[in-house]
Enzyme design. Structure first.
Site: not given
Lengths: 178, 496
Positions: B86, B94, B148, B150, B236
């Site tokens: 990225d 994951t 991050h 989720n 997120h």
């Protein structure tokens, strides 16, 4: 920088159409007879009226997107909410192409109203200037009717064909499993 | 009843190419390629994504030509994870996990994958070159990269309620899930802070917003559900640090799942805990390892971060009594979250060194204090910053974290198993199993679909719009009964 351009209303749209769909274009003789009584200018005016009416209709078939605002409110946006001069120009261009295709196939010559109607749908389906639906940030720039930020955009356009590298993709039903 | 808090973590790793030409994109690609080169995998399907949307990393704006992006590596692994480049970082997402404990296991599996990648890269690099990976969130020069989380949420919950009610948790949870940092990097944080609880806190400038790399918001509004958008939301969360302590990861995810479930069930109770100045508060809490500082709430109260966490815990205990633990990982995991939440708050209140085995910032602080005392160093001594970085070094022989006696929740064997096999309790099971069995027939994959090439037109897209289906329970027997992908596609759709 933010530039706000007013969306054309029905009247403005008809005027824009008239700029691109002119009586000197090859028109389907049958339509000129039927819609204009032999007068191409009258026929074109009738074709434009029908096209604009179709494009600005706020009904099930013309639903384009469902947007969700930051506060959770939802709103349905129709084709007309994204009308623009460029879009109208493209619709006429597509209609001409359809007419040419038909002529080559030996199925009659000249632009018909149905070419215009068909082109509306294709234009919305394929218009690349409309932002990708997965990037709400782009949409915030385009619409944001309520002055609220758009956080999610869902395409409502029916029968969207999927293609990938020239190969079509079929959706598999997954019943109880997925 | 709140939807089960399916969860996942995306980690952008810091990368250093020793002896390289300083192009982090090329180095990241080399690293990921070295690992995935020999694996069963499928390419990522961007059908429903806008990779440009994921602009992250320490590269300054305009530093990278956008066309570079299109050539980056992107793979889906048999454990259901996504491993890719990225921008300027290797990133591991994951698979979707059914609870916080399972997520700890897959987060640890990610570390193992990065370690294997470093070894694989060493094989192909010219002599004298090495790629080193750090599980941290900043380069120490003012550039931050993310870790991050989720969480699956019910679409019916108004986003405005989530944003308002989760704020207090996001501002204060760093007391147990901050990864610790020597000094500060931004003008806002000020130069006179020797040590912060969090790597990331000082980089947050807004309360709510869409961005992830500039003007970072505490509550991120990105709304790509990667699931049925009518039913689900994927919250997120960009406000966390990457943790090395397993207990810290467990609590970060476990407590957040609780708070979100309570918000969803309108069970967070009253009075509402809403920080009056969240951006100021998150920095203020980060800058005070004594944990004494108080923040203003909108109702006029002043309360410490620990005070907020005690109140949230109290409400979570009541929630568990009233509504059970179904939405927060089930009985065993839910109880464990509550037990450890209480334990860590108690420890932090009594003496932070007590929880050095559970909380990264405490472990690191202890290490650094000891070194500082031994050598009589000032806080701004470069050696302390180097020590900080080395805490996050994933090379086993260099990692300072690995030398510490921190507590483990997942056995080494379970971690190694998670490198190759998916979690059983979410749709990641279907994704991972299909890849393990029929990778060559899968042309692309993403979070919510797999595209099969059965050798004849058309390609078949198998949608997976529900993260809670496609589990071992749903598809285990089906997968075992299929010898070929064609059989699978036929049986999925009820033919054959």
């Amino acid at each position: 920088m933010k530039i706000k351009i007013e969306r054309p209303d029905e009247q403005a749209a008809a005027q824009i159409f008239a700029r691109y769909l002119t009586p000197d274009l090859p028109l389907d003789p049958g339509e000129v007879e039927r819609l204009g009584g032999g007068d191409p200018a009258k026929a074109v005016a009738a074709m434009i009226d029908a096209t604009v009416a179709e494009m600005y209709r706020a009904d099930e078939e013309n639903k384009f997107l469902e947007v969700t605002y930051q506060n959770g409110d939802k709103e349905i946006l129709y084709f007309r909410d994204f009308a623009s001069g460029a879009m109208i120009e493209n619709i006429v261009r597509r209609a001409k192409k359809l007419a040419i295709k038909r002529a080559i196939a030996g199925e009659g010559s000249g632009i018909r109203t149905e070419d215009l109607l068909e082109s509306i749908r294709r234009e919305y389906k394929e218009n690349e200037d409309l932002p990708n639906t997965t990037n709400p940030d782009d949409w915030a720039r385009i619409s944001g009717k309520k002055g609220e930020r758009i956080v999610y955009v869902r395409t409502l356009l029916a029968d969207r064909d999927e293609t990938r590298g020239g190969r079509s993709i079929e959706r598999v039903g997954t019943g109880q499993y997925l | 009843m709140a939807v089960p808090k399916v969860c996942g973590i995306e980690t952008e790793f810091g990368i250093q190419h020793l002896g390289g030409d300083g192009n982090p994109v090329a180095s990241s690609s080399l690293l990921v390629n070295a690992y995935v080169g020999g694996l069963a995998r499928a390419g990522w399907d961007f059908e429903d994504e806008q990779p440009g949307n994921d602009a992250r990393g320490f590269a300054r704006e305009g530093a990278l030509p956008p066309e570079v992006e299109t050539h980056l590596v992107n793979a889906v692994l048999t454990n259901g994870a996504r491993y890719y480049v990225d921008h300027a970082h290797p990133e591991y997402s994951t698979p979707e996990c059914p609870d916080a404990l399972e997520l700890v296991r897959y987060d640890r599996a990610g570390e193992e994958i990065l370690r294997r990648s470093m070894r694989a890269a060493a094989q192909v690099l010219p002599p004298g070159q090495r790629i080193v990976v750090y599980k941290n969130n900043s380069d120490g020069k003012g550039n931050s990269y993310g870790c991050h989380e989720n969480y699956l949420m019910d679409r019916a919950v108004p986003f405005s309620r989530i944003a308002r009610q989760v704020m207090a948790h996001f501002v204060t949870r760093q007391v147990f899930c901050g990864a610790g940092k020597v000094g500060t990097e931004t003008a806002q944080a000020g130069a006179d802070v020797p040590y912060q609880l969090s790597q990331r806190a000082e980089f947050f400038e807004e309360e709510v917003g869409l961005e992830t790399t500039l003007k970072r918001p505490i509550v991120n509004t990105r709304d790509e559900p990667h699931a049925d958008p009518q039913r689900y939301r994927r919250l997120h969360v960009i406000v966390g640090d990457a943790n090395l302590c397993e207990v810290a990861t467990f609590l970060k995810v476990g407590t957040t799942a609780f708070v979100l479930a309570m918000i969803e069930d309108e069970a967070l109770g009253s009075p509402e805990l809403v920080p009056a100045n969240p951006v100021q508060a998150i920095r203020q809490v980060a800058a005070d390892p004594s944990l004494k500082t108080t923040i203003d709430l909108t109702d006029g109260r002043r309360i410490s971060a620990l005070g907020v966490q005690w109140e949230l815990l109290e409400r979570a205990v009541k929630y568990a009594e009233d509504q059970g633990l179904g939405a927060v990982g089930g009985e065993a995991v839910g109880r464990e979250v509550l037990r450890r939440w209480e334990e860590v708050l108690h420890g932090l209140e009594t003496d932070p060194t007590e929880v050095a085995g559970q909380v990264d910032w405490c472990a690191k602080l202890q290490l650094i204090e000891a070194y500082r005392d031994r050598h009589g160093l000032d806080w701004d001594d470069q050696r302390l910053a180097a020590l900080d970085l080395q805490y996050h070094d994933l090379r086993p022989e260099r990692s300072l974290f690995q030398r510490l006696p921190t507590e483990h929740l997942v056995g080494e064997e379970a971690v190694l198993e998670a490198v190759g096999s998916p979690p059983r309790g979410t749709r990641a099971y279907f994704r991972g199993q299909c890849l393990a069995r029929w990778a060559s027939a899968i042309t692309s994959a993403n979070w919510d679909s797999l595209v099969f090439d059965l050798g004849t037109d058309p390609l078949r897209r198998v949608p997976m719009m529900d993260p809670l289906r496609g589990t071992a329970e749903h598809v285990g027997a089906l997968l075992d009964s299929c010898a070929t992908p064609a059989q699978l596609v036929a049986r999925l759709s009820g033919r054959g």
